[in-house]
Design a protein around this motif. Structure first.
Motif, PDB file in Angstrom:
ATOM      1  N   CYS A 154       0.619  -1.626   0.111  1.00 28.11           N
ATOM      2  CA  CYS A 154      -0.063   0.021  -0.282  1.00 28.11           C
ATOM      3  C   CYS A 154       0.778   0.799  -0.148  1.00 28.11           C
ATOM      4  CB  CYS A 154      -0.606   0.491   0.983  1.00 28.11           C
ATOM      5  SG  CYS A 154      -1.977   1.501   0.984  1.00 28.11           S
ATOM      6  N   LYS A 156      -0.304   4.110   1.011  1.00 27.81           N
ATOM      7  CA  LYS A 156      -0.833   5.210   1.000  1.00 27.81           C
ATOM      8  C   LYS A 156      -0.024   5.793   2.920  1.00 27.81           C
ATOM      9  CE  LYS A 156      -4.373   6.632  -1.501  1.00 27.81           C
ATOM     10  NZ  LYS A 156      -3.757   7.961  -2.122  1.00 27.81           N
ATOM     11  N   CYS A 158      -2.572   6.444   5.547  1.00 27.63           N
ATOM     12  CA  CYS A 158      -2.643   7.023   6.265  1.00 27.63           C
ATOM     13  C   CYS A 158      -2.109   6.417   8.186  1.00 27.63           C
ATOM     14  CB  CYS A 158      -3.815   5.963   6.808  1.00 27.63           C
ATOM     15  SG  CYS A 158      -4.932   5.874   5.000  1.00 27.63           S
ATOM     16  N   TYR A 160      -2.322   6.357  11.772  1.00 26.56           N
ATOM     17  CA  TYR A 160      -3.331   5.775  12.254  1.00 26.56           C
ATOM     18  C   TYR A 160      -2.724   3.588  11.757  1.00 26.56           C
ATOM     19  CZ  TYR A 160      -6.868   4.744   8.906  1.00 26.56           C
ATOM     20  OH  TYR A 160      -7.433   4.354   7.496  1.00 26.56           O
ATOM     21  N   CYS A 161      -2.078   4.056  10.311  1.00 25.00           N
ATOM     22  CA  CYS A 161      -2.168   2.225   9.767  1.00 25.00           C
ATOM     23  C   CYS A 161      -0.302   1.390   9.739  1.00 25.00           C
ATOM     24  CB  CYS A 161      -2.916   2.556   8.649  1.00 25.00           C
ATOM     25  SG  CYS A 161      -2.993   0.731   8.199  1.00 25.00           S
ATOM     26  N   VAL A 163      -0.565  -0.877   7.975  1.00 24.04           N
ATOM     27  CA  VAL A 163      -0.341  -1.528   7.184  1.00 24.04           C
ATOM     28  C   VAL A 163       1.246  -1.766   6.203  1.00 24.04           C
ATOM     29  CG1 VAL A 163      -1.560  -2.726   5.378  1.00 24.04           C
ATOM     30  CG2 VAL A 163      -2.528  -2.846   7.259  1.00 24.04           C
ATOM     31  N   PRO A 164       1.730  -0.317   5.663  1.00 22.18           N
ATOM     32  CA  PRO A 164       2.970   0.231   4.584  1.00 22.18           C
ATOM     33  C   PRO A 164       3.790  -0.207   5.523  1.00 22.18           C
ATOM     34  CG  PRO A 164       0.986   1.629   4.781  1.00 22.18           C
ATOM     35  CD  PRO A 164       0.455   0.943   6.054  1.00 22.18           C
ATOM     36  N   GLN A 198      -4.650  -3.609  -0.458  1.00 22.94           N
ATOM     37  CA  GLN A 198      -5.509  -2.850   0.197  1.00 22.94           C
ATOM     38  C   GLN A 198      -6.215  -1.916  -0.131  1.00 22.94           C
ATOM     39  OE1 GLN A 198      -5.523  -3.410   3.629  1.00 22.94           O
ATOM     40  NE2 GLN A 198      -4.175  -5.273   3.552  1.00 22.94           N
ATOM     41  N   ASN A 199      -5.443  -1.758  -2.013  1.00 23.02           N
ATOM     42  CA  ASN A 199      -6.040  -0.073  -2.452  1.00 23.02           C
ATOM     43  C   ASN A 199      -6.256  -0.157  -3.652  1.00 23.02           C
ATOM     44  OD1 ASN A 199      -6.802   2.424  -2.853  1.00 23.02           O
ATOM     45  ND2 ASN A 199      -4.802   3.307  -1.695  1.00 23.02           N
ATOM     46  N   HIS A 238     -10.615   2.838  -2.398  1.00 24.37           N
ATOM     47  CA  HIS A 238     -10.336   3.723  -1.621  1.00 24.37           C
ATOM     48  C   HIS A 238     -11.422   5.264  -1.825  1.00 24.37           C
ATOM     49  CE1 HIS A 238      -8.094   7.455   0.307  1.00 24.37           C
ATOM     50  NE2 HIS A 238      -7.333   6.871   0.948  1.00 24.37           N
ATOM     51  N   ARG A 277      -6.334  11.409   4.979  1.00 19.92           N
ATOM     52  CA  ARG A 277      -7.159  10.178   3.913  1.00 19.92           C
ATOM     53  C   ARG A 277      -7.641  11.048   2.742  1.00 19.92           C
ATOM     54  NH1 ARG A 277      -8.218   5.109   3.913  1.00 19.92           N
ATOM     55  NH2 ARG A 277      -9.934   5.959   3.674  1.00 19.92           N
TER      56      ARG A 277
HETATM   57 FE1  SF4 Z   1      -3.309   1.439   3.231  1.00 20.06          FE
HETATM   58 FE2  SF4 Z   1      -5.703   0.821   3.856  1.00 20.06          FE
HETATM   59 FE3  SF4 Z   1      -4.424   1.343   5.756  1.00 20.06          FE
HETATM   60 FE4  SF4 Z   1      -4.716   3.306   4.343  1.00 20.06          FE
HETATM   61  S1  SF4 Z   1      -5.982   2.774   5.890  1.00 20.06           S
HETATM   62  S2  SF4 Z   1      -2.088   2.715   4.832  1.00 20.06           S
HETATM   63  S3  SF4 Z   1      -5.146   2.813   2.483  1.00 20.06           S
HETATM   64  S4  SF4 Z   1      -3.680  -0.249   4.115  1.00 20.06           S
END
Ligand code: SF4
Ligand code: SAH
Ligand code: F3S
Length: 438
Positions: A154, A156, A158, A160-161, A163-164, A198-199, A238, A277
């Motif tokens: 991903c 992005k 974001c 809080y996230c 995942v990246p 993820q996107n 997204h 976002r």
């Molecule tokens: Fe990526 Fe979704 Fe996390 Fe945003 S919320 S960084 S779009 S995985």
């Protein structure tokens, strides 16, 4: 002792649908290259794999309690592997906390499963590893449905996230590989595909062979040309990338399921900015309005995070306002959970007291329940096309409408795999009952 050809794999999957697909790939790869077959009984397994999630604090705690149990109960000599997102970000720390773990394999390194499985102490967590053109062994899926990854990682940020940080930069899987995979699955009976990333709607911006850009809308057009494929779903898109072209394709393409996930996160433009976002409250409302105008029976689902650092009562009321205006068909609610390697950690001083977060979560849940009852009851008396997928022990057959509502009817296995017209006779907040229309 189990012989080479009869090794058993027990796999537990936490987290999102991408982890589910990764687990299917792990099962298929270990079967093809190492002769493992799956067992549902952990105590019978020669190899125990846990495919982990890091998105909130809770699943991480769960991991350590879970593998502790596995270690106590496992068969003599059985191996334990930790895969997925927590493997990516904790890496060697997992071995330090749980020295009995045999290998650690990060989310982006699934193709290496066949190499690490026999290497005690192996840790493969390269965040730049590119699995986007790796041809995985055929993953086992439901007969009628197939899940196909269209991108990994991903791009992005974001705030809080995590995942990246666990899945790395976004790379798209070449469209011809996606199409080929779906065609194979259609040949073995699939009528529905779930495109995963993820996107998903930023698809096509980067391929590992450096080829020209491509768009998600174009991919949808291509996939819908596959003969024998009846339904296309995708997650997660997204809201920022929902341009007019995408919405118009969504509306006009009959094969695309008319249920769309639009992860709002917050209704406050100020908080959305702090989350990075990329859209405002107004943009989100404008996009949902356009979708509803073009597709009146569309169902819209969302993700909401309450109590992001700095969220005032007014900010929260903006979220409530959007929920009231859009009336989501399903909301996945979360209380903000601070995660390592995320920018929002810098906002620590503005974190919201836990009791306020819990109260806001309850308010969202209660409001959503009211909307769900209202929306589901409005279906009574209507007729929908349902794809039936499974038999229930009570003699009912379960299926899903095109816009992703669960429907139960009395019937037999004759209905399975078929698209059938059903008239709705009763509704609960989460499912419908009906009768087959002859
Ligand atoms: Fe990526 Fe979704 Fe996390 Fe945003 S919320 S960084 S779009 S995985
Ligand atoms: N790529 C997907 C999200 C994957 S994570 C998307 O952008 O839609 C799934 C959901 O978990 C997110 O949408 C968000 O609502 C929630 N989430 C992610 N990080 C979180 C955190 N630190 N605390 C609470 N919820 C979080
Ligand atoms: Fe969890 Fe990783 Fe999915 S953190 S939500 S398993 S991308």
């Amino acid at each position: 002792m189990s012989n080479e050809a009869n090794k058993k794999l027990f796999i537990q999957t936490l987290g999102c649908q991408m982890n589910d697909t990764d687990s299917q790939h792990i099962i298929a790869e270990l079967n093809k290259h190492k002769g493992y077959t799956q067992t549902q009984n952990m105590e019978d397994a020669d190899l125990i794999v846990i495919n982990t999630c890091s998105v909130r604090e809770k699943p991480v705690q769960k991991l350590f309690s879970e593998i502790g149990q596995f270690n106590v109960k496992k068969k003599e000599g059985a191996k334990i592997g930790v895969c997925g997102c927590t493997a990516s970000h904790l890496g060697n720390d997992i071995m330090k906390r749980a020295p009995y773990v045999d290998f650690v394999l990060g989310a982006r390194n699934i193709s290496k499963i066949k190499d690490v499985v026999d290497k005690k102490g192996a840790i493969e967590i390269d965040i730049d590893n590119d699995d986007s053109t790796y041809e995985f062994a055929r993953a086992e899926t439901s007969i009628y449905k197939t899940n196909v990854n269209i991108s990994i990682g991903c791009d992005k940020e974001c705030t809080y996230c995590i995942v990246p940080a666990t899945r790395g930069d976004e790379i798209s899987i070449p469209p011809e590989m996606i199409i080929e995979q779906i065609q194979k699955d259609v040949k073995t009976g699939a009528v529905e595909v779930m495109l995963l990333g993820q996107n998903v709607n930023s698809y096509g911006r980067r391929f590992s062979d450096g080829r020209a850009k491509y768009s998600f809308t174009q991919l949808l057009k291509d996939v819908s040309k596959i003969e024998g494929l009846e339904r296309i779903r995708f997650t997660s898109p997204h809201p920022l990338h929902m341009d007019d072209e995408f919405i118009e394709e969504f509306a006009s393409n009959d094969k695309i399921s008319k249920c769309i996930h639009m992860p709002l996160q917050s209704g406050s433009t100020k908080i959305l900015k702090a989350m990075k976002r990329g859209y405002s409250k107004e943009w989100f409302l404008n996009r949902t309005k356009k979708i509803r105008d073009l597709v009146p029976d569309v169902r819209i689902t969302t993700d909401i995070i309450v109590a992001f650092p700095g969220e005032t009562r007014e900010d929260f009321l903006d979220t409530i306002d959007v929920i009231n205006q859009v009336k989501f068909d399903q909301i996945f609610n979360f209380k903000y959970s601070p995660r390592p390697n995320t920018q929002a950690l810098e906002l620590k001083d503005d974190e919201i007291a836990d009791d306020i977060g819990s109260a806001r979560l309850t308010q969202v849940i209660d409001l959503h329940k009211e909307h769900q009852s209202e929306l589901m009851n409005a279906n009574i008396g209507k007729t929908f096309t349902v794809l039936f997928e499974s038999l229930k022990p009570n003699g009912e057959v379960a299926g899903l409408t095109d816009n992703f509502m669960q429907v139960f009817v009395k019937g037999s296995d004759e209905l399975l795999g078929r698209f059938v017209e059903v008239k709705i006779t009763a509704a609960s907040r989460t499912s419908l009952k009906g009768e087959v229309v002859e």
